[in-house]
Write an enzyme that holds these catalytic residues in place. Structure first.
Site, mmCIF file in Angstrom:
data_model
loop_
_atom_site.group_PDB
_atom_site.id
_atom_site.type_symbol
_atom_site.label_atom_id
_atom_site.label_comp_id
_atom_site.label_asym_id
_atom_site.label_seq_id
_atom_site.Cartn_x
_atom_site.Cartn_y
_atom_site.Cartn_z
ATOM 1 N N LYS A 118 0.843 -1.203 0.000
ATOM 2 C CA LYS A 118 0.000 0.000 0.000
ATOM 3 C C LYS A 118 0.875 1.250 0.000
ATOM 4 O O LYS A 118 0.658 2.170 -0.785
ATOM 5 C CB LYS A 118 -0.905 0.002 1.244
ATOM 6 C CG LYS A 118 -1.608 1.318 1.486
ATOM 7 C CD LYS A 118 -2.537 1.248 2.666
ATOM 8 C CE LYS A 118 -1.896 1.519 3.997
ATOM 9 N NZ LYS A 118 -1.519 2.928 4.230
ATOM 10 N N ASN A 119 1.864 1.272 0.872
ATOM 11 C CA ASN A 119 2.648 2.497 1.062
ATOM 12 C C ASN A 119 3.620 2.781 -0.078
ATOM 13 O O ASN A 119 4.257 3.835 -0.101
ATOM 14 C CB ASN A 119 3.395 2.449 2.399
ATOM 15 C CG ASN A 119 2.447 2.622 3.570
ATOM 16 O OD1 ASN A 119 1.258 2.892 3.381
ATOM 17 N ND2 ASN A 119 2.958 2.464 4.778
ATOM 18 N N CYS A 147 -5.251 12.110 13.030
ATOM 19 C CA CYS A 147 -5.739 10.762 12.750
ATOM 20 C C CYS A 147 -6.136 10.131 14.065
ATOM 21 O O CYS A 147 -6.064 10.766 15.112
ATOM 22 C CB CYS A 147 -4.708 9.926 12.011
ATOM 23 S SG CYS A 147 -3.489 9.177 13.068
ATOM 24 N N ARG A 179 -1.034 14.527 13.320
ATOM 25 C CA ARG A 179 0.040 14.083 12.426
ATOM 26 C C ARG A 179 0.347 15.249 11.498
ATOM 27 O O ARG A 179 -0.271 15.423 10.457
ATOM 28 C CB ARG A 179 -0.375 12.830 11.652
ATOM 29 C CG ARG A 179 -0.477 11.647 12.599
ATOM 30 C CD ARG A 179 -0.827 10.375 11.903
ATOM 31 N NE ARG A 179 0.202 9.930 10.981
ATOM 32 C CZ ARG A 179 0.037 8.869 10.196
ATOM 33 N NH1 ARG A 179 -1.084 8.198 10.214
ATOM 34 N NH2 ARG A 179 1.000 8.486 9.379
ATOM 35 N N ASP A 223 4.840 0.535 12.381
ATOM 36 C CA ASP A 223 3.645 -0.157 11.879
ATOM 37 C C ASP A 223 3.578 -1.620 12.317
ATOM 38 O O ASP A 223 2.612 -2.316 11.992
ATOM 39 C CB ASP A 223 3.602 -0.086 10.340
ATOM 40 C CG ASP A 223 3.224 1.302 9.840
ATOM 41 O OD1 ASP A 223 2.816 2.146 10.660
ATOM 42 O OD2 ASP A 223 3.349 1.546 8.627
ATOM 43 N N ARG A 232 -8.499 -0.762 4.861
ATOM 44 C CA ARG A 232 -7.624 0.241 4.267
ATOM 45 C C ARG A 232 -6.275 -0.370 3.904
ATOM 46 O O ARG A 232 -5.570 0.158 3.048
ATOM 47 C CB ARG A 232 -7.373 1.387 5.257
ATOM 48 C CG ARG A 232 -8.526 2.331 5.428
ATOM 49 C CD ARG A 232 -8.039 3.543 6.188
ATOM 50 N NE ARG A 232 -6.714 3.906 5.721
ATOM 51 C CZ ARG A 232 -5.727 4.342 6.489
ATOM 52 N NH1 ARG A 232 -5.913 4.500 7.776
ATOM 53 N NH2 ARG A 232 -4.559 4.644 5.983
HETATM 54 C C1 UD1 Z 1 4.289 6.761 6.703
HETATM 55 C C2 UD1 Z 1 3.453 5.521 6.522
HETATM 56 C C3 UD1 Z 1 2.918 5.033 7.871
HETATM 57 C C4 UD1 Z 1 4.068 4.863 8.857
HETATM 58 C C5 UD1 Z 1 4.937 6.116 8.919
HETATM 59 C C6 UD1 Z 1 6.194 5.925 9.755
HETATM 60 C C7 UD1 Z 1 2.467 5.853 4.335
HETATM 61 C C8 UD1 Z 1 1.246 6.144 3.529
HETATM 62 N N1 UD1 Z 1 2.317 5.859 5.653
HETATM 63 O O1 UD1 Z 1 3.437 7.774 7.247
HETATM 64 O O2 UD1 Z 1 2.267 3.784 7.663
HETATM 65 O O3 UD1 Z 1 3.541 4.614 10.148
HETATM 66 O O4 UD1 Z 1 5.366 6.486 7.585
HETATM 67 O O5 UD1 Z 1 6.967 4.904 9.241
HETATM 68 O O6 UD1 Z 1 3.538 5.590 3.793
HETATM 69 N N2 UD1 Z 1 6.353 14.558 11.002
HETATM 70 C C9 UD1 Z 1 6.422 15.901 11.342
HETATM 71 N N3 UD1 Z 1 6.083 16.822 10.380
HETATM 72 C C10 UD1 Z 1 5.725 16.448 9.114
HETATM 73 C C11 UD1 Z 1 5.664 15.080 8.799
HETATM 74 C C12 UD1 Z 1 5.978 14.150 9.762
HETATM 75 O O7 UD1 Z 1 6.751 16.272 12.466
HETATM 76 O O8 UD1 Z 1 5.447 17.327 8.296
HETATM 77 C C13 UD1 Z 1 6.696 13.545 12.030
HETATM 78 C C14 UD1 Z 1 5.531 12.640 12.409
HETATM 79 O O9 UD1 Z 1 4.711 13.226 13.399
HETATM 80 C C15 UD1 Z 1 6.253 11.405 12.895
HETATM 81 C C16 UD1 Z 1 7.496 11.361 12.007
HETATM 82 O O10 UD1 Z 1 7.628 12.657 11.450
HETATM 83 O O11 UD1 Z 1 6.650 11.568 14.227
HETATM 84 C C17 UD1 Z 1 7.445 10.344 10.890
HETATM 85 O O12 UD1 Z 1 6.231 10.503 10.164
HETATM 86 P P1 UD1 Z 1 6.182 10.242 8.584
HETATM 87 O O13 UD1 Z 1 7.383 9.446 8.191
HETATM 88 O O14 UD1 Z 1 5.946 11.528 7.888
HETATM 89 O O15 UD1 Z 1 4.886 9.348 8.442
HETATM 90 P P2 UD1 Z 1 3.907 9.302 7.207
HETATM 91 O O16 UD1 Z 1 4.631 9.563 5.943
HETATM 92 O O17 UD1 Z 1 2.680 10.115 7.511
#
Ligand code: UD1
Length: 435
Positions: free
Chosen positions: A22-23, A118, A123, A312, A404
């Site tokens: 999915k990711n 979420c 997030r 995850d 999902r």
């Molecule tokens: C992706 C995965 C999700 C997984 C996560 C961490 C997808 C669709 N989802 O989510 O399944 O749990 O990686 O491996 O691929 N952060 C910030 N600011 C931002 C963005 C992120 O502070 O603008 C922080 C988040 O709060 C978190 C960390 O960065 O603590 C990592 O999050 P991120 O890698 O961005 O997760 P996703 O891409 O949303």
């Protein structure tokens, strides 16, 4: 609404087959928006997130055909004339925010709804926005939307260091940078295999990228990308989930195959933790063969970015620990508050408590069937796992969370020996209470 009903106690015999990731599928679909023509992606799982993202892309103009039986998505992005991702769709799936990079890259402008929080907490997307500003976008927030514009000629490129490292922000910035007017650099970039596979596909489309799979990615913008035919990678989180299901619900001493995965994408920390529990694991080409130990050793884990232990998989690990003879901890350093499954696991009799960002599990307590509530994708699958080894019947409510991210879960588990089926129920029906 649907629920899953599990009569616990049947051993998982396998084999279990891993579907496409999915990711990785979602960024690949976003990449297709950059190319003037038809991109075809195979090995795409039939999941609600994929259908949601297909709709998001269609709103912008491309023609998206998803054939769930053939596991193929075709995206003809010859026309991208409405660079908008509306709240109604983005709220259903946060990864829709990838349209920011895709639309800025293709059209030089984008109006994308902010995703909001979420189920387990806020997030943020601040890094996506800051990075895009560094690359030359003018961004304002208006009525819940990110409105992004660029000067004539589109994004100019630039340098951005993200803290913490973010999968989503790396994907978005890559989408923006590959067709920028100048060079770009992303520091502390995500090294997750999903990002690498996506970046490799961009390269096949003509993008110039170096440093994929390292903390520094450099991009030299090109004028345009060409459409491609690309095969999606296997889902590494589904692979890890099935490995833990095999160890939790398999009969000790019996071996179970998990097929069609790519174990190289699991990262060393997860594999080491599994080994340390005393499980016997054989990694072959695309098949992992597991033999559960009589009683697993209690092994504490801490989540981290790749190649660390994936956040995850922490909820599933918590359930595996419930079989141990001893106490171990699960600490989430990525999402401090990702523990909504814990009160539900307590309802099943598991001795688990949360303090700060750590859950402590005291294994060996009997697990008993109960009605439990799904709160998010990975939490739900941990409840199914617990139901598989519970004494009696477990109803996992609000199973739409699972749909999902896990393709055909109940069918796959039924074929592997588990007594599980899906039923419709009315969440708002007046309860018939005995007295
Ligand atoms: C992706 C995965 C999700 C997984 C996560 C961490 C997808 C669709 N989802 O989510 O399944 O749990 O990686 O491996 O691929 N952060 C910030 N600011 C931002 C963005 C992120 O502070 O603008 C922080 C988040 O709060 C978190 C960390 O960065 O603590 C990592 O999050 P991120 O890698 O961005 O997760 P996703 O891409 O949303």
């Amino acid at each position: 609404m649907d629920k899953l009903v599990i009569h616990g106690g049947q051993p998982l015999e396998g084999p279990l087959r891993v579907s496409g990731s999915k990711n990785t599928a979602l960024p690949l679909m976003a990449a297709a928006v950059l190319a003037d023509g038809k991109t075809t992606i195979t090995n795409v799982p039939n999941l609600r997130d994929v259908t949601t993202f297909s709709k998001v892309i269609q709103v912008a103009g491309p023609n998206v055909q998803f054939d769930p039986d053939a596991h193929t998505v075709s995206i003809d992005a010859t026309t991208v004339d409405h660079p908008v991702a509306p709240y109604e769709l983005v709220k259903k799936m946060r990864a829709s925010f990838y349209m920011l990079g895709a639309l800025l890259g293709r059209c030089g402008e984008a109006k994308v709804s902010l995703p909001g929080g979420c189920a387990w907490g806020p997030r943020p997307v601040d890094l996506h926005i800051k990075g895009m500003r560094e690359f030359g976008a003018e961004i304002e927030l208006d009525e819940g939307y990110v409105i992004a514009r660029t000067p004539k000629g589109g994004l100019r490129g630039g340098s951005f260091r993200m803290e913490p490292s973010s999968v989503g922000a790396t994907v978005n910035l890559l989408l923006g940078a590959v067709t920028a007017a100048g060079p770009s650099k992303i520091e502390n970039a995500a090294m997750e295999p999903d990002v690498v596979a996506f970046g490799e596909a961009l390269k096949e489309m003509g993008a110039q990228i170096s440093g994929l799979g390292t903390r520094t990615i450099e991009i030299q913008g090109v004028d345009q990308l060409d459409p491609v035919d690309v095969r999606n990678t296997p889902d590494r989180i589904e692979l890890g989930t099935y490995m833990l299901m095999a160890l939790t619900a398999g009969a000790p001493g019996a071996s179970i195959d998990v097929t069609h995965g790519n174990h190289h994408h699991l990262g060393h920390a997860f594999k080491e933790a599994v080994d340390a529990t005393g499980a016997d694991v054989l990694y072959d080409d695309d098949t992992v063969t597991l033999t559960p130990p009589e009683t697993p050793e209690p092994v504490s884990i801490q989540t981290a970015t790749y190649p660390g232990f994936p956040t995850d998989l922490q909820a599933q690990w918590t359930v595996y620990l419930a079989l141990c003879d001893g106490t171990a901890t699960v600490t989430d350093t990525i999402y401090d508050d990702r523990f909504k499954h814990v009160p539900e696991l307590q309802r099943l009799g598991i001795d688990v408590a949360v303090k700060g960002n750590t859950a402590t599990v005291r294994g060996g307590e009997p697990i008993k069937g109960a009605k439990v509530m799904s709160t998010d994708l990975r939490a739900s699958v941990s409840l199914v796992m617990a139901g598989m080894v519970a004494d009696g019947t477990t109803d996992v409510l609000r199973v739409y969370h699972l749909d999902r991210g896990y393709e055909d879960l109940e069918q796959k588990l039924q074929d592997a020996g588990i007594d599980i089926h899906r039923e419709e129920y009315d969440e708002f029906a007046e309860p018939e209470l005995e007295r």
